[in-house]
Design a protein around this motif. Structure first.
Motif, PDB file in Angstrom:
ATOM      1  N   LEU A  83      -1.151  -4.458  23.779  1.00  0.00           N
ATOM      2  CA  LEU A  83      -1.065  -3.347  24.001  1.00  0.00           C
ATOM      3  C   LEU A  83      -0.282  -2.570  24.971  1.00  0.00           C
ATOM      4  O   LEU A  83      -0.197  -1.471  24.336  1.00  0.00           O
ATOM      5  CB  LEU A  83      -2.362  -3.716  23.907  1.00  0.00           C
ATOM      6  CG  LEU A  83      -3.368  -3.960  22.517  1.00  0.00           C
ATOM      7  CD1 LEU A  83      -3.894  -3.858  23.015  1.00  0.00           C
ATOM      8  CD2 LEU A  83      -3.069  -3.263  20.769  1.00  0.00           C
ATOM      9  N   GLN A  85       2.594  -3.167  26.359  1.00  0.00           N
ATOM     10  CA  GLN A  85       3.798  -2.378  25.658  1.00  0.00           C
ATOM     11  C   GLN A  85       3.707  -1.444  24.200  1.00  0.00           C
ATOM     12  O   GLN A  85       4.762  -2.347  23.657  1.00  0.00           O
ATOM     13  CB  GLN A  85       4.201  -3.996  25.735  1.00  0.00           C
ATOM     14  CG  GLN A  85       4.679  -4.265  27.206  1.00  0.00           C
ATOM     15  CD  GLN A  85       5.605  -3.117  27.716  1.00  0.00           C
ATOM     16  OE1 GLN A  85       5.976  -2.822  28.163  1.00  0.00           O
ATOM     17  NE2 GLN A  85       4.936  -3.675  29.127  1.00  0.00           N
ATOM     18  N   HIS A  86       2.485  -1.347  23.810  1.00  0.00           N
ATOM     19  CA  HIS A  86       2.888  -0.660  22.562  1.00  0.00           C
ATOM     20  C   HIS A  86       3.079  -1.945  21.294  1.00  0.00           C
ATOM     21  O   HIS A  86       3.900  -1.656  20.389  1.00  0.00           O
ATOM     22  CB  HIS A  86       3.516   0.612  22.176  1.00  0.00           C
ATOM     23  CG  HIS A  86       3.526   1.255  23.741  1.00  0.00           C
ATOM     24  ND1 HIS A  86       2.065   2.261  23.610  1.00  0.00           N
ATOM     25  CD2 HIS A  86       4.019   1.467  24.304  1.00  0.00           C
ATOM     26  CE1 HIS A  86       2.250   2.779  24.615  1.00  0.00           C
ATOM     27  NE2 HIS A  86       2.876   2.854  24.527  1.00  0.00           N
ATOM     28  N   TYR A  87       2.644  -2.875  21.429  1.00  0.00           N
ATOM     29  CA  TYR A  87       3.112  -4.053  20.325  1.00  0.00           C
ATOM     30  C   TYR A  87       4.032  -4.367  20.519  1.00  0.00           C
ATOM     31  O   TYR A  87       4.758  -5.267  19.289  1.00  0.00           O
ATOM     32  CB  TYR A  87       2.236  -3.288  19.350  1.00  0.00           C
ATOM     33  CG  TYR A  87       0.847  -3.359  19.121  1.00  0.00           C
ATOM     34  CD1 TYR A  87       0.068  -4.074  18.870  1.00  0.00           C
ATOM     35  CD2 TYR A  87       0.570  -2.177  18.980  1.00  0.00           C
ATOM     36  CE1 TYR A  87      -1.348  -4.121  18.477  1.00  0.00           C
ATOM     37  CE2 TYR A  87      -1.428  -1.324  18.575  1.00  0.00           C
ATOM     38  CZ  TYR A  87      -2.103  -2.747  18.626  1.00  0.00           C
ATOM     39  OH  TYR A  87      -3.000  -2.142  18.355  1.00  0.00           O
ATOM     40  N   THR A  89       6.679  -3.310  19.521  1.00  0.00           N
ATOM     41  CA  THR A  89       7.145  -2.806  18.190  1.00  0.00           C
ATOM     42  C   THR A  89       7.681  -1.245  17.954  1.00  0.00           C
ATOM     43  O   THR A  89       6.499  -0.208  18.213  1.00  0.00           O
ATOM     44  CB  THR A  89       6.196  -3.322  16.992  1.00  0.00           C
ATOM     45  OG1 THR A  89       5.468  -4.366  17.347  1.00  0.00           O
ATOM     46  CG2 THR A  89       6.429  -3.186  15.969  1.00  0.00           C
ATOM     47  N   GLU A  90       8.437  -1.099  17.155  1.00  0.00           N
ATOM     48  CA  GLU A  90       8.831   0.262  16.898  1.00  0.00           C
ATOM     49  C   GLU A  90       8.741   0.835  15.459  1.00  0.00           C
ATOM     50  O   GLU A  90       9.205  -0.290  14.148  1.00  0.00           O
ATOM     51  CB  GLU A  90      10.157   1.100  16.979  1.00  0.00           C
ATOM     52  CG  GLU A  90       9.622   1.504  18.709  1.00  0.00           C
ATOM     53  CD  GLU A  90      10.923   1.655  19.159  1.00  0.00           C
ATOM     54  OE1 GLU A  90      11.936   2.091  18.174  1.00  0.00           O
ATOM     55  OE2 GLU A  90      11.873   1.930  20.412  1.00  0.00           O
ATOM     56  N   LYS A  97       8.948   7.964  14.659  1.00  0.00           N
ATOM     57  CA  LYS A  97       7.936   7.569  14.698  1.00  0.00           C
ATOM     58  C   LYS A  97       6.605   7.416  14.695  1.00  0.00           C
ATOM     59  O   LYS A  97       6.086   8.273  14.199  1.00  0.00           O
ATOM     60  CB  LYS A  97       7.881   7.064  16.036  1.00  0.00           C
ATOM     61  CG  LYS A  97       8.504   6.370  17.807  1.00  0.00           C
ATOM     62  CD  LYS A  97       8.341   5.836  18.196  1.00  0.00           C
ATOM     63  CE  LYS A  97      10.018   5.303  19.212  1.00  0.00           C
ATOM     64  NZ  LYS A  97       9.451   5.408  20.937  1.00  0.00           N
ATOM     65  N   THR A  99       2.851   6.627  15.233  1.00  0.00           N
ATOM     66  CA  THR A  99       2.001   5.787  15.807  1.00  0.00           C
ATOM     67  C   THR A  99       1.075   4.660  15.221  1.00  0.00           C
ATOM     68  O   THR A  99       0.616   4.328  14.844  1.00  0.00           O
ATOM     69  CB  THR A  99       1.684   7.292  16.643  1.00  0.00           C
ATOM     70  OG1 THR A  99       0.422   7.723  15.174  1.00  0.00           O
ATOM     71  CG2 THR A  99       2.105   8.210  16.950  1.00  0.00           C
ATOM     72  N   PHE A 100       0.538   3.861  16.598  1.00  0.00           N
ATOM     73  CA  PHE A 100      -0.630   3.110  16.548  1.00  0.00           C
ATOM     74  C   PHE A 100      -1.485   2.951  16.599  1.00  0.00           C
ATOM     75  O   PHE A 100      -1.757   3.849  17.892  1.00  0.00           O
ATOM     76  CB  PHE A 100       0.552   1.479  16.966  1.00  0.00           C
ATOM     77  CG  PHE A 100       1.893   1.017  16.526  1.00  0.00           C
ATOM     78  CD1 PHE A 100       1.626   1.434  15.667  1.00  0.00           C
ATOM     79  CD2 PHE A 100       2.299   0.876  17.418  1.00  0.00           C
ATOM     80  CE1 PHE A 100       3.529   1.014  14.763  1.00  0.00           C
ATOM     81  CE2 PHE A 100       4.077   0.503  17.446  1.00  0.00           C
ATOM     82  CZ  PHE A 100       4.334   0.402  16.030  1.00  0.00           C
ATOM     83  N   ASN A 102      -5.016   1.821  18.681  1.00  0.00           N
ATOM     84  CA  ASN A 102      -4.812   1.183  19.633  1.00  0.00           C
ATOM     85  C   ASN A 102      -5.316  -0.299  20.368  1.00  0.00           C
ATOM     86  O   ASN A 102      -5.075  -0.830  21.058  1.00  0.00           O
ATOM     87  CB  ASN A 102      -5.921   2.339  21.078  1.00  0.00           C
ATOM     88  CG  ASN A 102      -4.621   3.530  21.702  1.00  0.00           C
ATOM     89  OD1 ASN A 102      -3.488   3.710  21.589  1.00  0.00           O
ATOM     90  ND2 ASN A 102      -5.671   4.969  22.094  1.00  0.00           N
ATOM     91  N   LEU A 122      -1.314  -5.265  13.865  1.00  0.00           N
ATOM     92  CA  LEU A 122      -0.755  -4.296  13.807  1.00  0.00           C
ATOM     93  C   LEU A 122      -1.374  -3.129  12.941  1.00  0.00           C
ATOM     94  O   LEU A 122      -1.088  -2.379  12.497  1.00  0.00           O
ATOM     95  CB  LEU A 122       0.717  -4.412  14.116  1.00  0.00           C
ATOM     96  CG  LEU A 122       1.219  -3.168  14.887  1.00  0.00           C
ATOM     97  CD1 LEU A 122       2.482  -3.472  15.857  1.00  0.00           C
ATOM     98  CD2 LEU A 122       1.252  -1.920  14.391  1.00  0.00           C
ATOM     99  N   THR A 139      10.844  -5.173  16.317  1.00  0.00           N
ATOM    100  CA  THR A 139       9.779  -5.825  17.276  1.00  0.00           C
ATOM    101  C   THR A 139      10.426  -6.314  17.963  1.00  0.00           C
ATOM    102  O   THR A 139      11.545  -7.069  17.944  1.00  0.00           O
ATOM    103  CB  THR A 139       9.034  -6.585  16.391  1.00  0.00           C
ATOM    104  OG1 THR A 139       7.960  -6.200  15.699  1.00  0.00           O
ATOM    105  CG2 THR A 139       7.978  -7.660  17.848  1.00  0.00           C
TER     106      THR A 139
END
Length: 211
Positions: A83, A85-87, A89-90, A97, A99-100, A102, A122, A139
């Protein structure tokens, strides 16, 4: 314990002493698109770590049963770093972008043979429309310290409910010879410049196109 956390913080990794060039560690990906009410809601991910990378996790788990507090604690620690590292994933839609959320609604860590396998959902921060839309996601570890890739294109999947409406494909990049040589030149103490995003140059792109 610190080695495992450092792996996902990308400041170090568990790797063979003979491994000098980037990447030092390998994670095999399997990803399934998730959808509800004709909207894309997230990705179900399975990350299988190579045996050397797995060794520390499996050592800490010992002979604990899969549903034991030991495994739950290890899963929480690993997930916290993912988490952070923001999964890794882009996710993109129309050049923007996506967003995911949290927090993943579910996650777990398990032993499969001599490998550690992390599974989690995710979740997108906001469901995205599917009809007539195209999405792209990747990823990767930006430093390329960890190689994260699909063994087979079929490891990027659609649920049966979307099979008639959408198609999914995996695009594997072809980095230049200079880029490959640069990655090979990095030893285990090196890190590429942050703004270079070396891992992105090697990252497979998954494309979802819906009618």
């Amino acid at each position: 314990m610190c080695n495992r956390i450092a792996l996902f913080a990308l400041s170090t990794a568990l790797f063979s002493p003979m491994a000098l060039a980037h990447p030092h560690s390998f994670i095999t990906l399997v990803t399934t698109v998730m959808a509800e009410n004709d909207q894309l809601t997230g990705l179900k991910m399975q990350w299988t770590m190579d045996e050397i990378t797995s060794a520390d996790l499996l050592y800490d788990a010992g002979n604990a049963k899969p549903d034991s507090p030991v495994w739950k604690k290890l899963a929480a620690e690993v997930m916290a770093n993912v988490l952070g590292q923001h999964y890794f994933t882009e996710f993109w839609h129309n050049g923007q972008k996506v967003t995911f959320d949290n927090l993943p609604p579910q996650y777990g860590l398990a032993r499969v043979g001599h490998q550690a396998v992390l599974t989690f959902i995710l979740p997108l921060a906001h469901p995205q429309p599917l009809k007539g839309q195209t999405y792209q996601f990747a990823t990767f570890d930006p430093t390329y310290f960890v190689d994260m890739s699909y063994d087979h294109n079929s490891d990027a999947k659609l649920p049966e409910t979307l099979a008639k409406q959408c198609k999914i494909s995996v695009k594997t990049p072809k980095p230049t010879e200079d880029m490959q040589a640069f990655a090979l030149s990095l030893d285990k103490a090196d890190a590429p410049p942050e703004d270079m995003e070396l891992g992105k140059q090697f990252a497979q792109q998954v494309i979802v196109q819906c009618q």
